[in-house]
Design a protein around this motif. Structure first.
Motif, PDB file in Angstrom:
ATOM      1  N   LYS A  69       0.843  -1.037  -0.015  1.00  0.00           N
ATOM      2  CA  LYS A  69       0.112  -0.148  -0.248  1.00  0.00           C
ATOM      3  C   LYS A  69       0.864   1.253  -0.032  1.00  0.00           C
ATOM      4  O   LYS A  69       1.752   1.369   0.784  1.00  0.00           O
ATOM      5  N   ALA A  70       0.693   2.171  -0.891  1.00  0.00           N
ATOM      6  CA  ALA A  70       1.632   3.383  -0.992  1.00  0.00           C
ATOM      7  C   ALA A  70       0.745   4.444  -1.514  1.00  0.00           C
ATOM      8  O   ALA A  70       0.256   4.789  -2.712  1.00  0.00           O
ATOM      9  N   ASP A  71       0.033   5.126  -0.606  1.00  0.00           N
ATOM     10  CA  ASP A  71      -1.130   6.256  -0.843  1.00  0.00           C
ATOM     11  C   ASP A  71      -0.499   7.556  -1.478  1.00  0.00           C
ATOM     12  O   ASP A  71      -1.115   8.117  -1.991  1.00  0.00           O
ATOM     13  N   TRP A  72       0.974   7.543  -1.426  1.00  0.00           N
ATOM     14  CA  TRP A  72       1.514   8.629  -2.211  1.00  0.00           C
ATOM     15  C   TRP A  72       1.520   8.364  -3.753  1.00  0.00           C
ATOM     16  O   TRP A  72       1.714   9.449  -4.334  1.00  0.00           O
ATOM     17  N   VAL A  73       1.121   7.359  -4.238  1.00  0.00           N
ATOM     18  CA  VAL A  73       1.068   7.273  -5.711  1.00  0.00           C
ATOM     19  C   VAL A  73       0.131   7.927  -6.202  1.00  0.00           C
ATOM     20  O   VAL A  73      -1.148   7.845  -5.923  1.00  0.00           O
ATOM     21  N   PRO A  74       0.672   9.035  -7.268  1.00  0.00           N
ATOM     22  CA  PRO A  74      -0.345   9.720  -7.753  1.00  0.00           C
ATOM     23  C   PRO A  74      -1.663   8.861  -8.625  1.00  0.00           C
ATOM     24  O   PRO A  74      -1.148   7.968  -9.303  1.00  0.00           O
ATOM     25  N   ASP A  75      -2.762   9.546  -8.821  1.00  0.00           N
ATOM     26  CA  ASP A  75      -3.861   9.088  -9.374  1.00  0.00           C
ATOM     27  C   ASP A  75      -3.378   8.971 -11.011  1.00  0.00           C
ATOM     28  O   ASP A  75      -4.013   8.011 -11.559  1.00  0.00           O
ATOM     29  N   ASP A  76      -2.610   9.844 -11.451  1.00  0.00           N
ATOM     30  CA  ASP A  76      -2.319   9.607 -12.844  1.00  0.00           C
ATOM     31  C   ASP A  76      -0.880   8.745 -13.274  1.00  0.00           C
ATOM     32  O   ASP A  76      -0.389   8.703 -14.166  1.00  0.00           O
TER      33      ASP A  76
END
Length: 148
Positions: free
Chosen positions: A53-60
């Motif tokens: 899990k890596a919440d920092w991964v950008p949506d784009d």
């Protein structure tokens, strides 16, 4: 024995060896190097299927490569991705780099060249060519500096 009867087993062994060679790289990485590498086309696939899990991964994010440990309970992982996002979420704090990733990925920048990192929880993230490169675990020093 005829020539044909000798040729069939040899051909079968050759085909089997080729299949193991082509499909065996992941198995070798898992057994020898204690790592597994996966790729995801975009952030939706990453969020649905990634082993971390890596919440920092950008949506784009696109062209996401994730390498994780195959050892039980090991948290080591690296992520390299492409993104047009110039910034990370607000909870990611810029601080001095005191950690480095366990592994490298092709085309990833050298963490040792980075003077600072963005600390996003247990992840340290630096800019990469056309995107971002992150690793976990980061150091206590980085997490403490980000909180304080």
């Amino acid at each position: 024995m005829t020539r044909r009867s000798l040729l069939l087993p040899a051909t079968a062994l050759l085909l089997l060896g080729g299949a193991l060679t082509l499909g065996g790289c992941a198995a070798v990485d898992g057994l020898v190097h204690k790592q597994s590498t996966q790729t995801f086309d975009d952030s939706a696939a990453f969020r649905a299927e990634a082993p971390v899990k890596a919440d920092w991964v950008p949506d784009d994010a696109t062209a996401i490569t994730v390498r994780t440990s195959t050892m039980k309970d090991a948290a080591d992982a690296v992520i390299l991705l492409r993104s047009a996002s110039a910034s990370l979420p607000a909870e990611c704090v810029d601080t001095s780099r005191t950690s480095a990733p366990s592994w490298t990925l092709d085309d990833a920048p050298s963490a040792y060249d980075a003077k600072t990192v963005f600390v996003c929880g247990d992840w340290s993230v630096i800019p990469a060519s056309g995107g971002w490169y992150g690793w976990t675990p980061n150091s206590d020093d980085e997490r403490n500096a980000a909180q304080g």
